[in-house]
Design a protein around this motif. Structure first.
Motif, mmCIF file in Angstrom:
data_model
loop_
_atom_site.group_PDB
_atom_site.id
_atom_site.type_symbol
_atom_site.label_atom_id
_atom_site.label_comp_id
_atom_site.label_asym_id
_atom_site.label_seq_id
_atom_site.Cartn_x
_atom_site.Cartn_y
_atom_site.Cartn_z
ATOM 1 N N LEU A 66 0.844 -1.187 0.000
ATOM 2 C CA LEU A 66 0.000 0.000 0.000
ATOM 3 C C LEU A 66 0.881 1.240 0.000
ATOM 4 C CD1 LEU A 66 -1.824 -2.344 1.251
ATOM 5 C CD2 LEU A 66 -3.209 -0.466 2.160
ATOM 6 N N ARG A 67 0.258 2.401 -0.057
ATOM 7 C CA ARG A 67 1.012 3.647 -0.083
ATOM 8 C C ARG A 67 1.920 3.730 1.143
ATOM 9 N NH1 ARG A 67 -2.576 8.827 -0.913
ATOM 10 N NH2 ARG A 67 -3.353 8.264 1.162
ATOM 11 N N SER B 54 0.972 4.497 5.114
ATOM 12 C CA SER B 54 -0.487 4.441 5.282
ATOM 13 C C SER B 54 -0.894 3.628 6.506
ATOM 14 C CB SER B 54 -1.153 3.882 4.027
ATOM 15 O OG SER B 54 -0.655 2.597 3.709
ATOM 16 N N TYR C 88 -11.889 -4.554 1.459
ATOM 17 C CA TYR C 88 -11.681 -3.186 1.931
ATOM 18 C C TYR C 88 -10.625 -3.193 3.030
ATOM 19 C CZ TYR C 88 -16.162 -2.361 -0.411
ATOM 20 O OH TYR C 88 -17.175 -2.279 -1.326
ATOM 21 N N THR D 291 -6.827 2.249 6.706
ATOM 22 C CA THR D 291 -5.446 2.540 7.067
ATOM 23 C C THR D 291 -5.414 3.536 8.221
ATOM 24 O OG1 THR D 291 -5.280 4.302 5.417
ATOM 25 C CG2 THR D 291 -4.672 2.079 4.719
ATOM 26 N N THR E 236 -7.474 6.511 5.375
ATOM 27 C CA THR E 236 -8.088 6.172 4.095
ATOM 28 C C THR E 236 -8.723 4.784 4.153
ATOM 29 O OG1 THR E 236 -6.062 5.195 3.182
ATOM 30 C CG2 THR E 236 -6.425 7.534 2.757
ATOM 31 N N VAL F 246 -8.965 1.690 1.350
ATOM 32 C CA VAL F 246 -8.504 1.224 0.049
ATOM 33 C C VAL F 246 -9.362 0.032 -0.339
ATOM 34 C CG1 VAL F 246 -6.539 0.461 -1.323
ATOM 35 C CG2 VAL F 246 -6.172 1.960 0.649
ATOM 36 N N GLU G 198 -5.763 -3.050 -6.729
ATOM 37 C CA GLU G 198 -6.288 -1.823 -6.123
ATOM 38 C C GLU G 198 -7.253 -1.132 -7.077
ATOM 39 O OE1 GLU G 198 -4.764 2.456 -4.395
ATOM 40 O OE2 GLU G 198 -3.484 0.703 -4.071
ATOM 41 N N GLN H 6 -9.626 1.617 -5.645
ATOM 42 C CA GLN H 6 -9.952 2.961 -5.182
ATOM 43 C C GLN H 6 -9.290 3.231 -3.846
ATOM 44 O OE1 GLN H 6 -14.092 3.548 -4.221
ATOM 45 N NE2 GLN H 6 -13.978 5.769 -4.245
ATOM 46 N N ARG H 7 -8.947 4.515 -3.632
ATOM 47 C CA ARG H 7 -8.480 4.972 -2.332
ATOM 48 C C ARG H 7 -9.250 6.227 -1.993
ATOM 49 N NH1 ARG H 7 -3.425 6.283 -3.420
ATOM 50 N NH2 ARG H 7 -2.595 4.200 -3.102
#
Length: 395
Positions: A237-238, A241, A256, A259, A264, A266, A279, A281-282
């Motif tokens: 993930l980012r 996060s 789902y 984070t 968020t 994700v 992935e 949507q965030r």
């Protein structure tokens, strides 16, 4: 003591009579809901005992129509039962004891309790077992009811413990440790496993690691509890996060992730055949303009699949997201104050008509009605004083 030993003769005869009735009416024209029967639900509350306010796991009845609470009662004394899970057959409750030392090792523990279906009372079934890592913070049970899965936050690993039909819990047969870190200078200096969850088909297990910003995927052997890497064993993930909790859509096609460190949700498209994640949507858990420090905690999907909920600690709200029927995209439609501080955990009622929130820092649980069409929340005014509530689950 076994589950069977705890079942009284009266309970057995009642169950037999009910079973006979069900066989005689295999296709009833209408299955009554709890609300129609007006039979109260039993809810269990996990707490932190280290504060001195609490003694263990509590239970309370909840009216299925009004969501009014009954009298809070201590179900069982046990240290720091921070997360709870009910076995698929409803006969037992499993709790992690979020300790950093157990049995002379750096580990928490796992305890299994038999449930008395009539009273809701809990009785320890077998000795607690080491979770094989410090500060276990999450527990789930596979769909067969034979494997107990634990995420150890401080230990940074996950463990799988066998659960016998008698209710006896065995020592962990599978322990998976990770390495790595993330960019956050305090929260991500090491792996921190925060959630472990079987997928709807019971073929794969997904694990979130807040410390390394990864979701791990493993194949599950439901007979032995063994975990082996999936074709794509991890997804990143980012950075920074901090993935915390996981939840599947009812159709099993979306995972789902909430984070904790960047507020968020994700959404991933989930391949049930391979365990693969893509992935999609965030989206922020907060409305535009929110600026105070915030740490999301919990995540649930409504049984209809049309609404996703997340708790915000800091904003002290439940974020309500609508799911587009065609694109599956999330949109934030409501941010509802929880009426307290630090909403650590929340749960939907068994029929999806209510949502109850545990405000850890203000020692309270509040009830909200769920709109049957929109999934949005409305306060009921029902409040329960409860010591340090950190986990809610219905039997």
């Amino acid at each position: 003591m076994t589950w069977d030993a705890l079942q009284t003769r009266r309970e057995f005869l009642t169950a037999a009579a009910v079973a006979g009735f069900v066989v005689a009416r295999r296709t009833p024209p209408h299955a009554e809901t709890a609300a129609e029967r007006h039979v109260p639900w039993t809810m269990y509350i996990g707490t932190y005992t280290k504060t001195g306010k609490s003694k263990g796991i509590y239970r309370v009845s909840v009216d299925p129509v009004t969501l009014q609470f009954g009298t809070l009662e201590l179900a069982s004394e046990t240290p720091d039962p921070s997360f709870l899970a009910i076995t698929p057959d409803g006969r037992a409750l499993v709790a992690v004891n979020e300790l950093v030392e157990f049995g002379g090792q750096a580990s928490g523990s796992v305890t299994v309790f038999a449930r008395n279906a009539a009273s809701g009372a809990l009785t320890v079934l077998s000795p607690s077992r080491a979770s094989r890592g410090a500060a276990p913070c999450y527990v789930s049970i596979d769909r067969t009811g034979r494997q107990v899965m634990v995420a150890n936050y401080v230990g940074g690993n996950v463990a799988v413990l066998p659960l016998a039909t008698s209710g006896a819990l065995g020592e962990a047969g599978t322990v998976l440790a990770r390495t790595g870190k993330g960019p956050h200078p305090v929260r991500q200096v090491a792996p921190h496993a925060h959630c472990i969850l079987p997928d709807p088909g019971n073929r794969f297990v997904l694990m979130s690691d807040l410390g390394t910003d990864k979701i791990h995927v493993a194949r599950l052997d439901a007979a032995t509890g063994a975990l082996t890497p999936a074709d794509v064993p991890e997804v990143s993930l980012r950075p920074g996060s901090g993935p915390r909790h996981l939840a599947f859509s009812p159709d099993g096609q979306t995972l789902y992730v909430v984070t904790e460190l960047d507020s968020t949700i994700v959404a991933f498209a989930y391949n049930r055949a391979t365990g693969g994640l893509t992935e999609r949507q965030r989206i922020s858990t907060r409305p535009a303009g929110a600026t105070i420090e915030n740490f999301p905690a919990d995540l649930h999907v409504h049984p209809t699949g049309r609404t996703v909920y997340a708790s915000n600690r800091g904003d002290d709200t439940i974020a309500v997201f609508a799911v587009d029927a065609t694109s599956k995209a999330l949109s934030l439609v409501q941010s509802v104050p929880t009426g307290g501080s630090g909403p650590r955990n929340f749960t939907l009622t068994p029929d999806g008509t209510g949502l109850l929130v545990a405000n850890q820092r203000s020692d309270s649980i509040l009830a909200f009605q769920v709109d049957a069409v929109t999934g949005q929340l409305a306060a009921t005014g029902q409040v329960l004083d409860a010591p340090v509530p950190v986990c809610l689950t219905f039997a």
